[in-house]
Design an enzyme around this catalytic site. Structure first.
Site, PDB file in Angstrom:
ATOM      1  N   GLY A 239       0.758  -1.243   0.000  1.00  0.00           N
ATOM      2  CA  GLY A 239       0.000   0.000   0.000  1.00  0.00           C
ATOM      3  C   GLY A 239       0.787   1.290   0.000  1.00  0.00           C
ATOM      4  CD  GLU A 273       0.423  -9.108   1.589  1.00  0.00           C
ATOM      5  OE1 GLU A 273      -0.483  -8.260   1.405  1.00  0.00           O
ATOM      6  OE2 GLU A 273       0.196 -10.254   1.962  1.00  0.00           O
ATOM      7  N   PRO A 274       4.521  -5.203  -1.043  1.00  0.00           N
ATOM      8  CG  PRO A 274       6.754  -4.590  -1.455  1.00  0.00           C
ATOM      9  CD  PRO A 274       5.902  -5.572  -0.689  1.00  0.00           C
ATOM     10  N   GLY A 275       3.436  -3.587  -4.049  1.00  0.00           N
ATOM     11  CA  GLY A 275       3.213  -3.759  -5.484  1.00  0.00           C
ATOM     12  C   GLY A 275       3.594  -2.465  -6.179  1.00  0.00           C
ATOM     13  NE  ARG A 312      -3.449   3.354 -10.993  1.00  0.00           N
ATOM     14  CZ  ARG A 312      -3.218   4.565 -10.589  1.00  0.00           C
ATOM     15  NH1 ARG A 312      -2.690   5.444 -11.404  1.00  0.00           N
ATOM     16  NH2 ARG A 312      -3.492   4.928  -9.361  1.00  0.00           N
ATOM     17  CE1 TYR A 316      -9.056   1.777  -8.578  1.00  0.00           C
ATOM     18  CE2 TYR A 316      -7.229   1.969 -10.119  1.00  0.00           C
ATOM     19  CZ  TYR A 316      -8.019   1.199  -9.287  1.00  0.00           C
ATOM     20  OH  TYR A 316      -7.756  -0.140  -9.163  1.00  0.00           O
ATOM     21  CB  CYS A 342     -16.963   3.735 -28.734  1.00  0.00           C
ATOM     22  SG  CYS A 342     -16.163   3.708 -30.343  1.00  0.00           S
ATOM     23  CD  GLU A 343     -17.817   2.842 -22.860  1.00  0.00           C
ATOM     24  OE1 GLU A 343     -18.495   3.654 -22.184  1.00  0.00           O
ATOM     25  OE2 GLU A 343     -18.235   1.744 -23.251  1.00  0.00           O
ATOM     26  CE1 TYR A 371      -2.750  -3.206  -8.353  1.00  0.00           C
ATOM     27  CE2 TYR A 371      -1.326  -1.356  -7.792  1.00  0.00           C
ATOM     28  CZ  TYR A 371      -1.893  -2.575  -7.470  1.00  0.00           C
ATOM     29  OH  TYR A 371      -1.597  -3.149  -6.265  1.00  0.00           O
TER      30      TYR A 371
HETATM   31  C1  LIG Z   1      -3.253  -4.942  -3.813  1.00  0.00           C
HETATM   32  C2  LIG Z   1      -2.680  -5.584  -2.631  1.00  0.00           C
HETATM   33  C3  LIG Z   1      -1.353  -5.328  -2.250  1.00  0.00           C
HETATM   34  C4  LIG Z   1      -0.451  -4.361  -2.978  1.00  0.00           C
HETATM   35  O1  LIG Z   1      -0.857  -3.055  -2.853  1.00  0.00           O
HETATM   36  P1  LIG Z   1       0.089  -1.878  -3.412  1.00  0.00           P
HETATM   37  O2  LIG Z   1      -0.659  -0.662  -3.119  1.00  0.00           O
HETATM   38  O3  LIG Z   1       0.262  -2.114  -4.869  1.00  0.00           O
HETATM   39  O4  LIG Z   1       1.379  -1.965  -2.676  1.00  0.00           O
HETATM   40  C5  LIG Z   1      -0.847  -6.014  -1.169  1.00  0.00           C
HETATM   41  N1  LIG Z   1      -1.610  -6.891  -0.465  1.00  0.00           N
HETATM   42  C6  LIG Z   1      -2.887  -7.153  -0.787  1.00  0.00           C
HETATM   43  C7  LIG Z   1      -3.655  -8.126   0.009  1.00  0.00           C
HETATM   44  C8  LIG Z   1      -3.466  -6.511  -1.876  1.00  0.00           C
HETATM   45  O5  LIG Z   1      -4.737  -6.756  -2.185  1.00  0.00           O
END
Ligand SMILES: *Cc1c(COP(=O)(O)O)cnc(C)c1O
Length: 418
Positions: A239, A273-275, A312, A316, A342-343, A371
């Site tokens: 997050g 859990e970074p994304g 995105r 969002y 077409c939106e 994303y």
């Molecule tokens: C989406 C998600 C993440 C990653 O979130 P980021 O904002 O991309 O870091 C980590 N854990 C869980 C359970 C998620 O659903």
């Protein structure tokens, strides 16, 4: 910090001119910078170096096998939310004992697949799911290791669509009910309780929600301990935000500085859990300007990337910085930058003041690595774009552009229509 920079007026991906890649591979095109990925991954590894930890990359942010392979090679694990992501993780060489599995709707097939693969743990989101995992594990005579996902009811002060840790959300188990759930989990025959999990949202730009949520979790972990439930894996989710516009989000080091003192003297393995914060700024989407159109009330720049390529902004209302791939003296104009779909919601930016772009010129959509491709679709029967990884002077096609045939490959025509 990323490695997409101008050099004498031209945008480069590391040592390669972006325009050269756009011409070679066509547009729309996702370009990733290896050096940026490495920098971001190491920022986490270094920050949490002093505490036993596991970095589980959130695959949903970007599931390209080469990106996942990069994670695997650097010792990272994966946070998955589906059987498809488990398949992708294993294929990329991520070790099953470094995989955690979240998501509110795991199916029996998916649970089986995860059990068979011997993943580290299921992050369980409801009582019904807990019972189902117990049942499925019993059927195949296995014990499922689980953490319960706790909803700490902390507002991360981000976009409502990417807030997940409030009482009203579908995710996790409320902290009030969690004790009861843990009691149940420890009674269930085929369940092995090993962890606790939370994930409060995405694009969080302050440290305080992380600190508050962790404090709540630790109070709860102590309650569990009194009940004889010992937690080994403390999973704090992902997050952490990135700068899209003028945000100044904390970096992993700031996070570690505030969180590790709270964990000292406790024997957890910390899971992160970074994304987005790993891959977000490591990728751009390059698009070509097709037409300039003067509307009745607005001016439009029509580009070849649509909401199917990057959803995105539409989904969002997300802000992405738009940069001309070739910088020169340009007049500032206010316009909507829109795609060919077409939106009316198909836009990259609305009422944006940008430097005037001419027909045929390229625009770089910054911060598109997370994303971006992973949320792309074939809407309007548009083949999904190619992806390229740049490393220094080298560039590698890591996903071919889809063809028209790819679009209809899995379709079947019933006999009566033949
Ligand atoms: C989406 C998600 C993440 C990653 O979130 P980021 O904002 O991309 O870091 C980590 N854990 C869980 C359970 C998620 O659903």
């Amino acid at each position: 910090m990323h490695f997409f920079k101008y050099r004498s007026g031209e945008l480069y991906a590391e040592e390669v001119p972006v325009k050269k890649l756009a011409v070679k591979y066509g547009t729309p095109l996702y370009i990733y910078s290896y050096k940026t990925l490495l920098r971001h991954f190491r920022a986490y590894a270094d920050a949490f170096n002093d505490y036993p930890h596991l970095i589980c990359f959130a695959i949903k942010s970007n599931s390209n096998t080469s990106i996942l392979r990069f994670i695997a090679k650097n010792g990272g694990g994966a946070d998955i939310v589906s059987g498809g992501e488990l398949h992708a993780a294993l294929k990329a060489g991520i070790k099953p004992e470094k995989i955690v599995y979240a998501g509110v709707g795991k199916t029996e097939d998916e649970i089986n697949f995860a059990l068979k693969s011997k993943i580290l743990m299921f992050n369980v989101e409801s009582e019904a799911e807990l019972r189902e995992i117990n049942r499925v594990a019993g059927k195949v005579k296995k014990k499922a290791s689980v953490a319960l996902r706790i909803n700490p009811d902390i507002d991360p002060e981000t976009h409502p669509y990417i807030t997940t840790g409030l009482r009203k959300h579908k995710f996790g188990i409320s902290i009030e009910k969690a004790l009861e759930h843990y009691r149940l989990a420890s009674r269930l025959e085929n369940i092995n309780v090993i962890g606790i999990h939370k994930h409060i949202g995405s694009q969080i730009t302050k440290v305080s929600p992380f600190v508050e949520a962790l404090k709540k979790l630790l109070v709860f972990v102590d309650k569990l301990s009194i009940q004889g439930v010992e937690i080994k894996y403390l999973d704090i989710g992902g997050g952490l935000g990135i700068p899209y516009k003028d945000e100044e989000p904390p970096v992993p080091k700031d996070l570690a500085k505030h969180l590790i003192p709270l964990l000292k003297d406790r024997n957890f393995t910390l899971i992160i859990e970074p994304g987005r914060s790993i891959v977000g700024n490591a990728g751009i989407l390059v698009t070509k300007t097709l037409y300039l159109k003067k509307g009745e009330e607005k001016d439009f720049i029509i580009v070849d990337a649509g909401m199917n390529d990057l959803v995105r902004p539409s989904f969002y209302g997300a802000y992405h910085n738009l940069l001309p791939v070739v910088r020169k003296k340009r007049q500032a104009v206010k316009c909507d930058v829109v795609g060919p779909i077409c939106e009316s919601s198909d836009f990259l930016a609305t009422d944006r003041v940008i430097n005037k772009i001419n027909q045929g010129e390229y625009i770089a959509v910054m911060g598109a690595g997370a994303y971006g491709f992973s949320m792309s679709s074939n809407y309007n029967s548009r083949p999904r774009s190619a992806e390229v990884l740049v490393k220094g002077r080298e560039h590698f096609l890591i996903r071919k552009r889809e063809t028209y045939n790819d679009l209809t490959r899995n379709e079947r025509i019933p006999a009566f229509l033949k």
